[in-house]
Structures are given as C-alpha cells and as structure tokens.
Write a protein that holds these residues in place. Sequence first.
Motif, PDB file in Angstrom:
ATOM      1  N   UNK A 197       0.699  10.096  -3.261  1.00  0.00           N
ATOM      2  CA  UNK A 197       2.138  10.064  -3.528  1.00  0.00           C
ATOM      3  C   UNK A 197       2.716   8.864  -2.783  1.00  0.00           C
ATOM      4  N   UNK A 198       3.112   7.843  -3.517  1.00  0.00           N
ATOM      5  CA  UNK A 198       3.629   6.649  -2.853  1.00  0.00           C
ATOM      6  C   UNK A 198       3.780   5.492  -3.822  1.00  0.00           C
ATOM      7  N   UNK A 199       3.390   4.305  -3.384  1.00  0.00           N
ATOM      8  CA  UNK A 199       3.514   3.073  -4.154  1.00  0.00           C
ATOM      9  C   UNK A 199       2.396   3.032  -5.202  1.00  0.00           C
ATOM     10  N   UNK A 200       2.784   2.946  -6.475  1.00  0.00           N
ATOM     11  CA  UNK A 200       1.788   2.982  -7.548  1.00  0.00           C
ATOM     12  C   UNK A 200       1.643   1.646  -8.283  1.00  0.00           C
ATOM     13  N   UNK A 201       2.074   0.566  -7.679  1.00  0.00           N
ATOM     14  CA  UNK A 201       2.024  -0.728  -8.372  1.00  0.00           C
ATOM     15  C   UNK A 201       0.586  -1.186  -8.644  1.00  0.00           C
ATOM     16  N   UNK A 202      -0.354  -0.851  -7.786  1.00  0.00           N
ATOM     17  CA  UNK A 202      -1.763  -1.187  -8.001  1.00  0.00           C
ATOM     18  C   UNK A 202      -2.518   0.140  -8.044  1.00  0.00           C
ATOM     19  N   UNK A 203      -2.691   0.673  -9.244  1.00  0.00           N
ATOM     20  CA  UNK A 203      -3.197   2.043  -9.385  1.00  0.00           C
ATOM     21  C   UNK A 203      -4.086   2.156 -10.633  1.00  0.00           C
ATOM     22  N   UNK A 232       0.837  -1.209   0.000  1.00  0.00           N
ATOM     23  CA  UNK A 232       0.000   0.000   0.000  1.00  0.00           C
ATOM     24  C   UNK A 232       0.863   1.246   0.000  1.00  0.00           C
ATOM     25  N   UNK A 233       0.285   2.332  -0.452  1.00  0.00           N
ATOM     26  CA  UNK A 233       1.056   3.562  -0.605  1.00  0.00           C
ATOM     27  C   UNK A 233       1.595   4.075   0.705  1.00  0.00           C
ATOM     28  N   UNK A 234       0.829   3.916   1.803  1.00  0.00           N
ATOM     29  CA  UNK A 234       1.265   4.515   3.059  1.00  0.00           C
ATOM     30  C   UNK A 234       2.455   3.804   3.661  1.00  0.00           C
ATOM     31  N   UNK A 235       2.718   2.557   3.232  1.00  0.00           N
ATOM     32  CA  UNK A 235       3.818   1.825   3.838  1.00  0.00           C
ATOM     33  C   UNK A 235       5.056   1.798   2.961  1.00  0.00           C
ATOM     34  N   UNK A 236       4.990   2.407   1.769  1.00  0.00           N
ATOM     35  CA  UNK A 236       6.157   2.394   0.889  1.00  0.00           C
ATOM     36  C   UNK A 236       7.261   3.252   1.456  1.00  0.00           C
ATOM     37  N   UNK A 237       8.506   2.786   1.494  1.00  0.00           N
ATOM     38  CA  UNK A 237       9.592   3.580   2.056  1.00  0.00           C
ATOM     39  C   UNK A 237       9.909   4.793   1.209  1.00  0.00           C
ATOM     40  N   UNK A 238      10.202   5.907   1.858  1.00  0.00           N
ATOM     41  CA  UNK A 238      10.581   7.119   1.125  1.00  0.00           C
ATOM     42  C   UNK A 238      11.986   6.961   0.577  1.00  0.00           C
ATOM     43  N   UNK A 239      12.195   7.229  -0.717  1.00  0.00           N
ATOM     44  CA  UNK A 239      13.521   7.052  -1.296  1.00  0.00           C
ATOM     45  C   UNK A 239      14.510   8.067  -0.777  1.00  0.00           C
ATOM     46  N   UNK A 240      15.773   7.653  -0.745  1.00  0.00           N
ATOM     47  CA  UNK A 240      16.794   8.544  -0.202  1.00  0.00           C
ATOM     48  C   UNK A 240      16.953   9.799  -1.025  1.00  0.00           C
ATOM     49  N   UNK A 241      16.600   9.749  -2.299  1.00  0.00           N
ATOM     50  CA  UNK A 241      16.815  10.901  -3.169  1.00  0.00           C
ATOM     51  C   UNK A 241      15.964  12.092  -2.806  1.00  0.00           C
ATOM     52  N   UNK A 280       5.221  11.268   2.359  1.00  0.00           N
ATOM     53  CA  UNK A 280       5.981  11.310   1.112  1.00  0.00           C
ATOM     54  C   UNK A 280       5.953  12.657   0.399  1.00  0.00           C
ATOM     55  N   UNK A 281       4.788  13.296   0.310  1.00  0.00           N
ATOM     56  CA  UNK A 281       4.692  14.542  -0.459  1.00  0.00           C
ATOM     57  C   UNK A 281       5.292  15.720   0.281  1.00  0.00           C
ATOM     58  N   UNK A 282       5.012  15.828   1.566  1.00  0.00           N
ATOM     59  CA  UNK A 282       5.470  16.995   2.322  1.00  0.00           C
ATOM     60  C   UNK A 282       6.995  17.156   2.313  1.00  0.00           C
ATOM     61  N   UNK A 283       7.783  16.091   2.492  1.00  0.00           N
ATOM     62  CA  UNK A 283       9.246  16.274   2.408  1.00  0.00           C
ATOM     63  C   UNK A 283       9.713  16.769   1.047  1.00  0.00           C
ATOM     64  N   UNK A 284       9.049  16.322  -0.035  1.00  0.00           N
ATOM     65  CA  UNK A 284       9.433  16.770  -1.371  1.00  0.00           C
ATOM     66  C   UNK A 284       9.100  18.250  -1.553  1.00  0.00           C
ATOM     67  N   UNK A 300       1.551   9.154  -7.903  1.00  0.00           N
ATOM     68  CA  UNK A 300       2.907   9.384  -8.388  1.00  0.00           C
ATOM     69  C   UNK A 300       3.873   8.943  -7.294  1.00  0.00           C
ATOM     70  N   UNK A 301       5.037   8.495  -7.693  1.00  0.00           N
ATOM     71  CA  UNK A 301       6.044   8.123  -6.708  1.00  0.00           C
ATOM     72  C   UNK A 301       6.708   9.382  -6.159  1.00  0.00           C
ATOM     73  N   UNK A 302       7.291   9.309  -4.974  1.00  0.00           N
ATOM     74  CA  UNK A 302       8.019  10.469  -4.461  1.00  0.00           C
ATOM     75  C   UNK A 302       9.124  10.936  -5.398  1.00  0.00           C
ATOM     76  N   UNK A 303       9.821   9.991  -6.032  1.00  0.00           N
ATOM     77  CA  UNK A 303      10.876  10.367  -6.970  1.00  0.00           C
ATOM     78  C   UNK A 303      10.323  11.148  -8.155  1.00  0.00           C
TER      79      UNK A 303
END
Length: 272
Positions: A48-54, A1-10, A112-116, A60-63
């Motif tokens: 903003x997160x995991x989009x594998x099931x969308x 699920x989107x809420x559990x996807x790890x935030x990328x280091x980038x 995910x979105x707020x840090x970006x 959109x992904x954080x990246x």
Amino acid sequence: MAASAPAPASVSVPASAAVSVSAAPVDAPARTRGRTGPVPWVAMYHSVGDRRDDPYRITVTPDRLAAQLGRLRRRGLRGVGVAALLAARARGEGRGLVGLTFDDGYADFVEHALPVLRHWGCGATLFVLPGRLGGDNAWDPLGPRKPLLTADGVRRAAAAGVEIGSHGLTHVDLTEADDATLTAETAGSRAALAELIGAPVAGFCYPYGTVDARAVEAVRAAGYTYGCAIDPGPLTAPHALPRVHVGQRDTAVRLLLKTRLHRWRRRPAAGV
C-alpha cells in the motif's frame, strides 16, 4: 519507493476513530470441522503506497484502499482477519464479514495500510516472512526493491490488533521445495513468528499462491489451523482457502462484481 510516499490527508485518522480489532482464538477454525458452507470471501492485498513502478500490479494507493474499504462498509460489510472471520462463522455470526489479507509484510503496511484499517474499523491478517525481516522483495525479478517490515514493525502491527500469519521463511514455492526446506518454511517460520510476537500463529499463506497436497499436509502438520492460497481448485478446504486479488483498478463496480460473483465461482467446502 512505496515506503517513502507521503500518506494523503484524506486517510488521516483522528484519535477517536482508532479501532483495534482483536484476533480470534487460534483454534477457532478447528471448531468448524464437519460443517459445509460457502467458501468465505477473502481479499488479497500486498503493498500500500506509491504504485508508479509496479510491474506486478501488487500495489494500491492509500486513497484507493480507503475508497475500497469505504464501499464495503457502505454495503454493510466489514473486513476482519481470517482467524476472526472463521471464528465468527463457526459461531454463526459471520454475516457481513469479509476477510482482508496483506501478503509479504511490506514496510508500508504500518505507515499507510494500518491508518486506513483503523479509520474504517477493519481488522486484517498480515502474512510476513520471518527469514527476511528488514530485507526486501528479492524474490521478484522485476520492478523496484520494496522494503519489508523489521521485527519491531511486525510487533507494532500485532500490538495494533492485526493478526500475524506466516508467509514462509523466505518466500519459496513450496511445491518445489525439498523435505527439509518444506519443514523450515512451514514449522520453522511458525516457531519464529510465535517467538517474535509472543503469541501462537494460526495462519499460513502459500508463497506465489502455489499449493499441492504435499504442501497442504506440511502446513497442517506444522500446527496451522488454516492456510490461504489463491485458487487451490479441488484442494479448497480450511488449509487451502481461495482468495480474491484486489488491486488499484478495482473501482466500485469491479469490487461489487468480485464480491457478488465469488459465491458462484467457489464450490461449498467442508469446514470453512
């Protein structure tokens, strides 16, 4: 699920890069009445997160969000909330600003979105559903259940400088609502959010993007100073602002075209 996807280091944010963008006064759009100009460019995001099931392509992904905001900044543009955008335009200072909106109030916004947004020095408007806080996107018949922000999550976003707007109480199509439901979804949701965040609420976002003259009048009567739709056609005005969907597939070229072509797709509108 989107809420559990790890935030990328980038998209990690050093403390020195954190930026809080304050919302504009809630009466700012009212000061634009009587003026005519190009309709402002406002981007519409959702999750903003995991989009594998969308299946609806709302994630959109954080990246990808970071890349999109970075491209805007490199072109001399900066994303802000809608109230801030309209206030700047009223002062003649809107050049270089575009609106950023996030619909539905998904829990992944804070994670995910707020840090970006902070990393790129951008503001945004977050449209939430006070009647579904801590719930999920039960209105979507397909796809995974995505968790929505709790009351504490909404307050955290507001404390970070994000403008909080209403998306109605429960995500109802206002064009099909009876009078009592229409009032609850507009005036009722505004009162609930104002109590939650301890501040007036300026903006409304029409669920599903559907809008008609009756819905616009209900939003205006509820005290909102602007409303966001998707493609309101001849209703385009401060209480029915068009927006441009921005998704995972919007790379540099597509995003450039969406910003460049917007001025040709929208007629001038009074008060925006």
